[in-house]
Design a protein around this motif. Structure first.
Motif, short mmCIF file in Angstrom:
data_model
loop_
_atom_site.label_atom_id
_atom_site.label_comp_id
_atom_site.label_asym_id
_atom_site.label_seq_id
_atom_site.Cartn_x
_atom_site.Cartn_y
_atom_site.Cartn_z
N VAL A 93 0.83 -1.20 0.00
CA VAL A 93 0.00 0.00 0.00
C VAL A 93 0.87 1.25 0.00
N GLU A 94 1.92 1.25 0.81
CA GLU A 94 2.75 2.44 0.95
C GLU A 94 3.50 2.73 -0.35
N GLN A 95 4.09 1.70 -0.98
CA GLN A 95 4.84 1.92 -2.20
C GLN A 95 3.94 2.28 -3.37
N LEU A 96 2.73 1.76 -3.40
CA LEU A 96 1.80 2.16 -4.45
C LEU A 96 1.34 3.60 -4.26
N MET A 97 1.27 4.05 -3.01
CA MET A 97 0.94 5.45 -2.78
C MET A 97 2.04 6.36 -3.30
N VAL A 98 3.29 5.96 -3.11
CA VAL A 98 4.41 6.75 -3.63
C VAL A 98 4.35 6.80 -5.16
N LEU A 99 4.08 5.65 -5.79
CA LEU A 99 3.99 5.61 -7.24
C LEU A 99 2.80 6.41 -7.75
N ALA A 100 1.69 6.38 -7.03
CA ALA A 100 0.52 7.17 -7.43
C ALA A 100 0.83 8.66 -7.42
N GLN A 101 1.60 9.11 -6.42
CA GLN A 101 2.01 10.51 -6.38
C GLN A 101 2.92 10.85 -7.58
N GLN A 102 3.80 9.95 -7.95
CA GLN A 102 4.65 10.17 -9.12
C GLN A 102 3.84 10.22 -10.40
N ILE A 103 2.80 9.41 -10.50
CA ILE A 103 1.95 9.43 -11.68
C ILE A 103 1.21 10.76 -11.78
N ARG A 104 0.72 11.28 -10.66
CA ARG A 104 0.05 12.58 -10.68
C ARG A 104 1.01 13.69 -11.09
N GLU A 105 2.22 13.67 -10.56
CA GLU A 105 3.21 14.68 -10.95
C GLU A 105 3.58 14.55 -12.43
N GLU A 106 3.66 13.33 -12.91
CA GLU A 106 3.96 13.13 -14.33
C GLU A 106 2.85 13.67 -15.21
N LEU A 241 -12.22 8.21 -2.25
CA LEU A 241 -12.57 7.54 -3.50
C LEU A 241 -11.50 7.78 -4.57
N SER A 242 -10.97 8.99 -4.63
CA SER A 242 -9.87 9.26 -5.55
C SER A 242 -8.62 8.46 -5.18
N TRP A 243 -8.43 8.24 -3.89
CA TRP A 243 -7.29 7.43 -3.43
C TRP A 243 -7.42 5.99 -3.93
N MET A 244 -8.61 5.43 -3.88
CA MET A 244 -8.82 4.08 -4.38
C MET A 244 -8.51 3.99 -5.88
N GLN A 245 -8.94 4.97 -6.64
CA GLN A 245 -8.67 4.97 -8.07
C GLN A 245 -7.18 5.10 -8.37
N SER A 246 -6.50 5.93 -7.60
CA SER A 246 -5.05 6.07 -7.80
C SER A 246 -4.30 4.79 -7.45
N MET A 247 -4.79 4.03 -6.48
CA MET A 247 -4.16 2.76 -6.15
C MET A 247 -4.30 1.76 -7.29
N ASP A 248 -5.45 1.74 -7.93
CA ASP A 248 -5.64 0.85 -9.09
C ASP A 248 -4.72 1.25 -10.24
N LEU A 249 -4.56 2.55 -10.47
CA LEU A 249 -3.67 3.01 -11.53
C LEU A 249 -2.21 2.64 -11.23
N ALA A 250 -1.81 2.81 -9.97
CA ALA A 250 -0.44 2.47 -9.61
C ALA A 250 -0.19 0.96 -9.74
N LEU A 251 -1.17 0.15 -9.36
CA LEU A 251 -1.01 -1.30 -9.50
C LEU A 251 -0.91 -1.70 -10.96
N ALA A 252 -1.73 -1.09 -11.81
CA ALA A 252 -1.63 -1.38 -13.25
C ALA A 252 -0.28 -0.96 -13.81
N ARG A 253 0.27 0.14 -13.32
CA ARG A 253 1.59 0.58 -13.78
C ARG A 253 2.68 -0.41 -13.36
N ARG A 254 2.60 -0.95 -12.14
CA ARG A 254 3.59 -1.93 -11.68
C ARG A 254 3.54 -3.20 -12.53
N LEU A 255 2.36 -3.71 -12.77
CA LEU A 255 2.22 -4.93 -13.57
C LEU A 255 2.62 -4.69 -15.02
#
Length: 381
Positions: A93-106, A241-255
């Protein structure tokens, strides 16, 4: 308090406070379900990836796999296991949150870059379409000028400032300094700076994407304890709710990154003759490209363009790990995903309530501001 608030009997601010408390309680359960989902995914990641590779290599291209030596097969399998293990470390959860923040900045950087490019293109178009200033027309000698100004504003009529019409109509010559031969124009230097800045930004993004492909993040956060789980999660329904969506995006990016790394290993070992770009994999995940039926976590694309002896086109297959494919093959993941969907539906209802009470707060503030005069002294007093 407004008339609407008196009829309902509910205070909007207190309702928002209660809604915030309910969101805090739900965030605890949501964090546990999200962490459980990722734990099951980490346990099944390596096995599902190897099964997809077995279906891709042995059933689709059996001749390539049989042509490999036993040492090359073991080396390829060891590299795949290493990649899956490195990806499993960051599926938290923690590492996906970091990646989600990077995706938003990107996304913000891409929007800024596209906006600057659009402004630059519009500026060039305006420079091309803007007409140049017309030259002043010279009146012939003896012409009569009719003006609406008063005589005092025209002293030349009284001989106070005698001047010939030809001298008055001709503009004074301007002294223009010629640029030196070894000095570049200012516009070309600005364009060169923009090009250099764009190159540096692209290089930084390439290094960042390479770090993401390797499975490591710049900042490693320690897992939170049971007591402070709620502190780093959003406190309102819309942000949660936005946090849940960002977690799904980060997981898709990892895979997606793991799939691309395994495809690269297949190309190096000779098990694949083509490598699909990562942008095409992203387009498939977004549903922008039509795919063909294939095994789980195997992507089959039909290329209509003729290539060599394939005049009617050809099918290109590669590995693409997707959470939906994992859930289709795993009953445990389906059960947890069902609970996550329940959280999402509940948050959607809470978001509607939040927006309703926020509008009520704004209405009451506007009504109070309208009823209370800014000047304490009444008019005419």
């Amino acid at each position: 308090m407004s008339t609407t608030d008196n009829r309902s009997g509910y205070d909007p601010e207190s309702q928002l406070t209660q809604l915030k408390q309910l969101c805090r309680q739900r965030s605890r359960v949501l964090y546990r379900d999200q962490a459980l989902y990722l734990q099951i995914l980490r346990d099944e990641l390596q096995e599902r990836a190897l099964q997809a590779l077995f279906a891709l290599v042995t059933k689709v291209e059996p001749s390539r796999f049989s042509a490999l030596s036993p040492e090359a097969r073991q080396q390829f399998q060891a590299s795949v296991v290493n990649l899956t293990q490195r990806c499993s470390v960051v599926l938290t959860v923690e590492q996906l949150m970091v990646l989600a923040q990077q995706i938003r900045e990107e996304a913000v950087r891409q929007d800024d870059r596209s906006r600057r490019e659009m402004v630059k293109v519009l500026g060039k178009q305006l420079q091309q379409t803007t007409p140049s200033a017309p030259e002043p027309q010279r009146d012939p000698k003896g012409s009569v000028h009719l003006s609406l100004d008063s005589p005092l504003q025209q002293p030349e009529l009284f001989g106070l400032q005698p001047s010939a019409p030809d001298q008055r109509s001709e503009p004074e010559p301007e002294i223009q300094s010629m640029p030196e031969s070894d000095e570049e124009p200012l516009d070309e230097r600005v364009d060169d700076l923009d090009v250099l800045q764009s190159l540096f930004e692209l290089a930084g993004e390439a290094l960042q994407s390479q770090a993401d492909d390797d499975g490591g993040d710049g900042a490693m956060t320690s897992p939170p304890t049971e007591g402070n789980q709620v502190e780093f999660l959003p406190a309102m329904p819309d942000t949660l709710l936005s946090w849940m969506q960002s977690m799904d995006l980060a997981l898709a990016r990892r895979l997606r990154n793991l799939s691309h790394a395994i495809n690269v290993e297949m190309l190096r070992s000779g098990l694949a003759n083509a490598l699909l770009p990562i942008t095409l994999l992203e387009a498939v995940l977004r549903g922008q490209v039509e795919t063909q039926s294939s095994a789980s976590n195997v992507l089959r694309l039909r290329l209509p363009m003729p290539i060599g002896e394939f005049e009617q086109g050809m099918d290109v297959l590669c590995l693409l790990l997707r959470s939906s494919e994992f859930e289709f093959d795993s009953p445990r993941l389906r059960r947890v995903r069902h609970r996550l969907h329940d959280h999402q539906r509940a948050l959607l209802k809470m978001v509607q309530q939040q927006r309703h009470w926020q509008r009520r707060v704004l209405d009451r503030e506007a009504l109070n501001h309208w009823q209370s005069p800014s000047d304490p002294i009444p008019p005419g007093g």
